[in-house]
Design a protein around this motif. Sequence first.
Motif, mmCIF file in Angstrom:
data_model
loop_
_atom_site.group_PDB
_atom_site.id
_atom_site.type_symbol
_atom_site.label_atom_id
_atom_site.label_comp_id
_atom_site.label_asym_id
_atom_site.label_seq_id
_atom_site.Cartn_x
_atom_site.Cartn_y
_atom_site.Cartn_z
ATOM 1 N N MET A 15 1.014 -0.995 -0.035
ATOM 2 C CA MET A 15 0.010 -0.107 0.129
ATOM 3 C C MET A 15 1.043 1.222 0.303
ATOM 4 O O MET A 15 1.631 1.335 0.528
ATOM 5 N N ARG A 16 0.426 2.373 -0.709
ATOM 6 C CA ARG A 16 1.364 3.492 -0.853
ATOM 7 C C ARG A 16 0.442 4.804 -0.489
ATOM 8 O O ARG A 16 -0.862 4.824 -1.026
ATOM 9 N N VAL A 17 1.000 5.682 0.393
ATOM 10 C CA VAL A 17 0.283 6.734 0.966
ATOM 11 C C VAL A 17 1.100 7.908 0.622
ATOM 12 O O VAL A 17 1.969 8.100 1.073
ATOM 13 N N ILE A 18 0.390 8.989 0.253
ATOM 14 C CA ILE A 18 1.303 10.261 -0.419
ATOM 15 C C ILE A 18 0.502 11.304 0.517
ATOM 16 O O ILE A 18 -0.715 11.579 0.555
ATOM 17 N N ILE A 19 1.568 11.846 1.284
ATOM 18 C CA ILE A 19 1.066 12.906 2.352
ATOM 19 C C ILE A 19 1.594 14.304 1.946
ATOM 20 O O ILE A 19 2.923 14.528 1.840
ATOM 21 N N SER A 20 0.856 15.206 1.391
ATOM 22 C CA SER A 20 1.307 16.569 0.892
ATOM 23 C C SER A 20 0.034 17.452 0.869
ATOM 24 O O SER A 20 -1.064 17.288 1.735
ATOM 25 N N ASP A 21 0.250 18.528 0.178
ATOM 26 C CA ASP A 21 -0.686 19.564 -0.006
ATOM 27 C C ASP A 21 -0.975 19.715 -1.553
ATOM 28 O O ASP A 21 -0.817 19.050 -2.521
ATOM 29 N N SER A 22 -1.333 21.087 -1.761
ATOM 30 C CA SER A 22 -1.686 21.398 -3.154
ATOM 31 C C SER A 22 -0.603 21.403 -4.074
ATOM 32 O O SER A 22 -0.753 21.307 -5.387
ATOM 33 N N ASP A 23 0.531 21.509 -3.581
ATOM 34 C CA ASP A 23 1.724 21.400 -4.416
ATOM 35 C C ASP A 23 1.857 19.969 -5.252
ATOM 36 O O ASP A 23 2.228 20.164 -6.389
ATOM 37 N N VAL A 44 -7.929 16.608 3.605
ATOM 38 C CA VAL A 44 -8.232 17.162 4.757
ATOM 39 C C VAL A 44 -8.059 18.661 4.926
ATOM 40 O O VAL A 44 -7.168 19.181 4.328
ATOM 41 N N ARG A 45 -9.129 19.571 5.286
ATOM 42 C CA ARG A 45 -9.117 20.626 4.976
ATOM 43 C C ARG A 45 -8.500 21.546 6.139
ATOM 44 O O ARG A 45 -8.225 22.696 6.059
ATOM 45 N N VAL A 93 -3.180 5.791 -1.735
ATOM 46 C CA VAL A 93 -3.995 6.790 -1.539
ATOM 47 C C VAL A 93 -3.213 8.198 -1.506
ATOM 48 O O VAL A 93 -1.852 8.375 -1.162
ATOM 49 N N ALA A 94 -3.943 9.224 -2.002
ATOM 50 C CA ALA A 94 -3.508 10.728 -1.690
ATOM 51 C C ALA A 94 -4.093 11.335 -0.692
ATOM 52 O O ALA A 94 -5.148 11.687 -0.700
ATOM 53 N N PHE A 95 -3.314 11.664 0.235
ATOM 54 C CA PHE A 95 -3.842 12.410 1.580
ATOM 55 C C PHE A 95 -3.487 13.492 1.615
ATOM 56 O O PHE A 95 -2.112 13.867 2.044
ATOM 57 N N LEU A 96 -4.241 14.508 1.121
ATOM 58 C CA LEU A 96 -4.003 15.841 0.791
ATOM 59 C C LEU A 96 -4.448 16.870 1.843
ATOM 60 O O LEU A 96 -5.653 16.881 2.083
ATOM 61 N N ALA A 97 -3.596 17.928 1.986
ATOM 62 C CA ALA A 97 -4.321 19.138 2.904
ATOM 63 C C ALA A 97 -4.631 20.230 1.696
ATOM 64 O O ALA A 97 -3.828 20.668 1.176
ATOM 65 N N LEU A 98 -5.974 20.376 1.737
ATOM 66 C CA LEU A 98 -6.700 21.288 0.952
ATOM 67 C C LEU A 98 -7.371 21.933 1.421
ATOM 68 O O LEU A 98 -8.558 21.286 2.374
ATOM 69 N N PRO A 99 -7.978 23.205 1.026
ATOM 70 C CA PRO A 99 -9.001 23.914 1.539
ATOM 71 C C PRO A 99 -10.462 23.454 1.332
ATOM 72 O O PRO A 99 -11.251 23.517 1.864
ATOM 73 N N ASP A 100 -10.541 22.983 0.075
ATOM 74 C CA ASP A 100 -11.660 22.225 -0.435
ATOM 75 C C ASP A 100 -11.282 21.289 -1.708
ATOM 76 O O ASP A 100 -10.147 21.197 -1.934
#
Length: 552
Positions: free
Chosen positions: A470-478, A532-533, A503-510
Motif C-alpha cells: 500500500m502507498r500513501v502520499i502525504i502532501s498539499d496543493s503542491d 483534509v481541510r 492513497v493521496a492524503f492531501l491538505a486542501l481547503p476544498d
Amino acid sequence: MSPRGFTPEHIAACWRDALALWDIHVQLTPPEPHVPFLPGADHANEPLAYIDLAKRQVFVHFELLASMGAADSLTAVLAHEIGHHARFPHTLGWDAELRVQEQRLIPGLKQSLTNLFYDLQVNEVVGRTHAEQLAEVYRGFQRARPGDVSPLFFFYLAIYEELWGLAAGTLAPAAQEAEMERQFPYVRTQARMFAQTFYALPTPRLQFLYFCAMFIRYVGEPQKLEYCLPLGGDVSLPDVDDLDAAVHGSAGWDDALEDAKERGWLSGGRSGDGTDALDTIDRVTRHLPGTDSGKLRHALVSRHYRRLVDQHIVKLPSLPSRPEPYLRTLPEAWEYGDDPSTIDWTLTVLSQGPLAAVAPLRRELEADLPIPSELGVPSVEIYLDTSGSMPSPEHQLNAMTLAAQVLSASAIRKKATVKGIIYSHDNPHVSPWMYDEETARDFLLHYIGGGTWFPFPLLETLSRERPDAMRVIISDSDFLANVSQGNAMDLLVEATRRSRALVAFLALPDEHGVRKILAPVLRERRFRLVVVRWLSDFGPAAAALSQALLEN
C-alpha cells in the motif's frame, strides 16, 4: 604524601566534624585529593570540591584550597558537599525539572542557574556554625580569580553578607558597590529581602520560582551568561529520560506557579503557562554540552511525537523492541577511506591471522526482507512531503509528520513493515523496510525544506519492487501542481495499478478543481483521494485512514 600540608589525621578529623554537622549517616567514602581533569591546567579553573555519585566518593582540590588561603575551611567545604547529598539531594530528575522551568522563565539562558540555587540551600545550614569558613572560601575564590565579579555573582555574595550578618563589602567587592547601585538600584535592599524571604518559603518549587524572579534582574543577556562557583562543580547533567519526564510531567508546578503569580513574582511571558513542548525542548537542549549534533533534542522530540501518536491510535501492550533483521554481505577488503565501523574484526582475525591489522575485511549489512504474504497485512510505503510550506517537526508541530507517524505506528502495531520516503525537491531520503516503531518514528522526523517536487520515478521503481504494498502520499496543493507536469500522471497511474492501494492524503481547503486534475487516476479502482481541510485534523484523519486500510 599529604596534599599541601593537609595530613591524613587532619582530613579525617574535618570529615568527622562535617558528618556531625548534619547528624546523619551517609554512604560516602572519606575525601580523596582531586586529580586535575586536564594535565597542566590552571587549577583556578578546576572544581574545589565535588561528589562522584557513581563511586560515592568526595573529592577535594586541596592545592586550590590552600592557594586560595582557605586551608582552615576544609570542614565547611566537606559539610557543604555532604549537604548536597544528605539534605538537599539534586537528583537528575529534580535537576531536569528545574532546568525546564528556568528556560520557561528565563528564555535562552546559556548556563543553568541550578548550581546557585542548590548552594544557597546548603550554605544556609552550613553557615549556621561555619559562616566564617565559607566566607573565607568565597574571598579566596576572588583572590584566585582577580578582576571585577559579574552583577549576578555580586548579588549572590551580597545575599550571604545579609544571611550571615557580615558587613557590606566583606564578600561582595566594595570597589563595585557604587557601580552596582547605579546599574541596579536597591541591590542591597533586594539582597536583604531575598535572605529574609527565600528560606521562609514552604516548598522547594516555590523557592526556585522566587529565586528565578529575583536573579533574572542580574542575568544580563541570558544567551551570553557564563559564571563559575567555588563550590558548584558536582551537578551532573540530566539525561533524556529525566528531561522527557520534566517536559511532560510538570503538573506538580501548577500550584507553585499560581502561588508565585499571586505573590507578584511572575508576570507576562515569564509565567510559563502554555509553553509548547517542542519550544521547551529546544530551549532546554540548545546550550547543553555535547548536543551540537542535536541527538538529545531529536530523542526528546521523538518521544513527544510518540505521545501524540498514542492519542490517536490504540496503544498495544508493549513488547520487547525487535531489532531490525539484517544479514551480513560477503566479505570484501577494507580500504583506506571506507567506514571503519564496517570492519568485521572477528572474521578478519580468523581468516587473516597475523595480517589482520594491515588487511582488515569489511562486511555491510542489508535488510533481510520477508515475503509480504508472511506478514498477514500488506507493507506500507509512506511518501511524506517535507517542503518549506510546513515547519521543521523538531521545532514546531508538523501535522503532516504526525500523520505519517500515525500511519506508520498503526501498520507496525499490526505486524506490517513500513518504508518511509521523505521528499522535498531533490534527493529524497528513502528508508529500508522498517519493523520497529521507534526506528520508523525517528526516520519520519527528518526534514528537508525548500521547494516541492514529488519523486514520480522513484514511486514507479518502488512499485515494481514491491507490487503488493500500500502507498500513501502525504502532501498539499503542491502535489496537484507536480502531477500536472510532464509524464507524472502516467507514472502515477502505472504505480497505482501495481499497488494494493494508493492513497493521496492531501491538505486542501476544498475539493474544488481537484477531481478534474486527478481525473485519469481517479478512474483506477485502487486509487483513493482523502482531503483534509484543517491541519489540526491530520492526526485523527490519519488514524481513521489507518483503520480503513489495515483492518482485515
